[in-house]
Design an enzyme around this catalytic site. Structure first.
Site, PDB file in Angstrom:
ATOM      1  N   LYS A  90       0.845  -1.208   0.000  1.00  0.00           N
ATOM      2  CA  LYS A  90       0.000   0.000   0.000  1.00  0.00           C
ATOM      3  C   LYS A  90       0.878   1.254   0.000  1.00  0.00           C
ATOM      4  O   LYS A  90       1.935   1.274   0.655  1.00  0.00           O
ATOM      5  CB  LYS A  90      -0.895  -0.039   1.248  1.00  0.00           C
ATOM      6  CG  LYS A  90      -1.957   1.054   1.306  1.00  0.00           C
ATOM      7  CD  LYS A  90      -2.861   0.836   2.529  1.00  0.00           C
ATOM      8  CE  LYS A  90      -3.926   1.899   2.685  1.00  0.00           C
ATOM      9  NZ  LYS A  90      -4.793   1.674   3.850  1.00  0.00           N
ATOM     10  N   SER A 150      -9.769   1.704   3.059  1.00  0.00           N
ATOM     11  CA  SER A 150      -8.915   2.461   2.173  1.00  0.00           C
ATOM     12  C   SER A 150      -7.893   1.620   1.401  1.00  0.00           C
ATOM     13  O   SER A 150      -7.330   2.107   0.429  1.00  0.00           O
ATOM     14  CB  SER A 150      -8.164   3.517   2.984  1.00  0.00           C
ATOM     15  OG  SER A 150      -7.305   2.894   3.930  1.00  0.00           O
ATOM     16  N   SER A 189      -9.941  -0.761   7.178  1.00  0.00           N
ATOM     17  CA  SER A 189      -9.376  -0.578   5.833  1.00  0.00           C
ATOM     18  C   SER A 189      -8.725  -1.793   5.206  1.00  0.00           C
ATOM     19  O   SER A 189      -8.390  -1.755   4.035  1.00  0.00           O
ATOM     20  CB  SER A 189      -8.346   0.540   5.856  1.00  0.00           C
ATOM     21  OG  SER A 189      -8.991   1.752   5.623  1.00  0.00           O
TER      22      SER A 189
HETATM   23  N1  GLN Z   1     -13.071   3.846   6.491  1.00  0.00           N
HETATM   24  C1  GLN Z   1     -12.519   4.214   7.755  1.00  0.00           C
HETATM   25  C2  GLN Z   1     -12.130   5.670   7.734  1.00  0.00           C
HETATM   26  O1  GLN Z   1     -12.423   6.296   6.790  1.00  0.00           O
HETATM   27  C3  GLN Z   1     -11.359   3.360   8.073  1.00  0.00           C
HETATM   28  C4  GLN Z   1     -10.161   3.724   7.303  1.00  0.00           C
HETATM   29  C5  GLN Z   1      -8.978   2.920   7.683  1.00  0.00           C
HETATM   30  O2  GLN Z   1      -9.096   1.896   8.338  1.00  0.00           O
HETATM   31  N2  GLN Z   1      -7.842   3.437   7.325  1.00  0.00           N
HETATM   32  O3  GLN Z   1     -11.559   6.178   8.629  1.00  0.00           O
END
Ligand code: GLN
Length: 475
Positions: free
Chosen positions: A69, A144, A168
């Protein structure tokens, strides 16, 4: 040979047996990226040759290609978190996980697209444009770590790494029909992971085959003097998938609520019946503070993000706007460099931390976080692990939730609690909706009980073949 249909450990086995060379394996997946990435936009940077790696490693994944990532630092390469503000930032060092991968002989193919700074559940906030879901390109891959999930799903890489702050890894794993693990907080070093919410962030593996996930976790985990929150733990033993009789699986009633899609509900219940028919005990449990988790998470994670992101001011890292004075550099760089969602998080977080509001928001949320932890503590006295849906729906359409942050935030409703508590949680593919979209079940364990999660998932994969399904175009 269709290498993209093999698991990582099978590829490593062929390399060890000298049936394949490192180069053949690298070229095969490199070519798949070149061929398929233009339609998926899952990889933002790929390399003509692998980053230097240990050719003599005897790890079970030696020689296996991997995508990382874009928020995990790779020495000498741009690392941008899919944000304009970090364009041009070249990391001077490797993150600990990357060092460990290189030592274990993995071949790094490139960097995966993501939501900007990992803020999001759809991969639509990336400065490189949205990632498409390999199962249906009009839909999001989740976020994400959507790029990391999509590459494994489409067979552009056998395995990948993502990061999980509130879901995410797990939510995109479920949207793309692959496995993804968020380890116990502290299991994996965060050194070189660009911080979002430091009390939540964990790096974790994606794969189709659960054994690959276990191997990868063993490679990347362990105490790191460079991350004082990391802890030493025994490496996990190989999968033991013979028997699940007597295992007590808790099903939290607060997770089967209005808004849960019928297809997802049905699929999870089928998986539960499967476990029951094989001797597991299914027990309804309660996590009464669940209703606070989304609010608590978005206060705490945004507060931490607003503080972590203050370092990006145009001076040290990445992009800098031209200006007349120092403060103008800050203002202009941040105004142009951050996207809308990043700005929203910074404002939410700064507000919750500011004097006059701190007690009402940040401090209150910390207290509620404690309640959520205690819920789990009590529940794990009644069961060995828990099963829930990973997300209330399957992958949604690109654009569907972009203008409605609240509905976007709610797609994390089932993943956030384990993040608040720091518990390990794994998403495993367990079927499809009537529209042919993958569904994931989440298995949550007690602290450092990853082995139990893997064994249950291993038992499931031995007896089902959901994880072997590949979207038709990428067969
Ligand atoms: N979707 C969640 C957020 O927007 C989690 C994102 C993540 O785990 N990085 O914060």
């Amino acid at each position: 040979m269709d290498l993209h249909k093999l698991s990582g450990w099978e590829i490593a086995g062929k390399i060890k047996a000298k049936k394949l060379s490192f180069e053949e394996v690298f070229d095969y997946f490199h070519n798949r990226i070149i061929k398929f990435n233009p339609q998926l936009n899952a990889v933002v940077r790929w390399f003509d040759k692998p980053l230097e790696f240990n050719r003599n490693s005897d790890s079970p994944l030696a020689g296996v290609p991997i995508v990382i990532k874009d928020n995990i630092c790779l020495k000498g390469k741009e690392t941008t978190c899919a944000s304009r503000i970090l364009k041009g930032f070249v990391s001077p060092y490797d993150s600990t996980v990357v060092q460990k991968l290189k030592n274990a002989g993995l071949q790094i193919l490139g960097a995966a697209n993501m939501d900007e700074f990992a803020f999001g559940s759809s991969c639509e906030t990336s400065c490189y444009g949205p990632v498409k879901n390999p199962w249906d390109k009009t839909r999001v891959p989740g976020g994400s770590s959507g790029g990391s999930a999509a590459v494994v799903s489409a067979g552009l890489s056998p395995v990948s790494l993502g990061s999980d702050t509130g879901g995410s890894i797990r939510q995109p794993a479920s949207f793309c029909g692959v496995c993804g693990l968020k380890p116990t907080y502290g299991k994996v070093s965060r050194y070189g992971l660009i911080a979002f919410g430091s009390s939540f962030d964990q790096i974790g593996p994606f794969s189709r085959d659960i054994q690959d996930c276990l191997y990868l976790l063993n490679i990347i985990s362990g105490k790191d003097p460079k991350d004082s929150t990391s802890v030493q733990a025994e490496p996990l033993k190989n999968l033991s998938v013979q028997d699940i009789s007597g295992l007590c699986i808790g099903v939290p009633k607060e997770y089967f609520i209005e808004g849960l899609s019928e297809d997802v509900d049905k699929t999870i219940r089928q998986a539960l019946s499967f476990f029951k028919n094989n001797g597991a005990v299914i027990k309804e449990i309660s996590l009464p503070s669940t209703e606070y988790s989304v609010a608590v998470y978005y206060i705490l994670a945004s507060s931490e993000a607003s503080s972590n992101l203050s370092r990006f001011d145009g001076i040290k890292y990445g992009h800098r706007e031209k200006a007349e004075s120092l403060s103008e550099v800050y203002f202009k760089t941040r105004a142009k460099g951050f996207g809308r969602e990043a700005k929203r998080r910074i404002m939410l977080g700064t507000f919750s931390l500011s004097s006059g509001y701190y007690e009402a928001y940040y401090l209150k949320a910390l207290k509620a976080r404690q309640l959520i932890k205690e819920d789990f503590k009590a529940a794990f006295k009644k069961c060995d692990l828990m099963i829930t849906p990973t997300s209330p729906t399957a992958a949604f359409k690109i654009g569907e939730k972009l203008d409605n942050p609240l509905s976007m935030y709610l797609s994390d409703i089932f993943t956030i609690s384990a993040s608040l508590a720091g518990l390990p949680a794994l998403s495993v593919p367990c079927g499809f909706t009537s529209q042919g979209l993958p569904v994931g079940m989440q298995i949550i364990g007690n602290y450092f009980q990853e082995e139990m999660l893997f064994n249950l998932a291993g038992f499931y994969q031995k007896n089902t073949d959901w994880h072997k399904k590949i979207p038709q175009e990428y067969e």
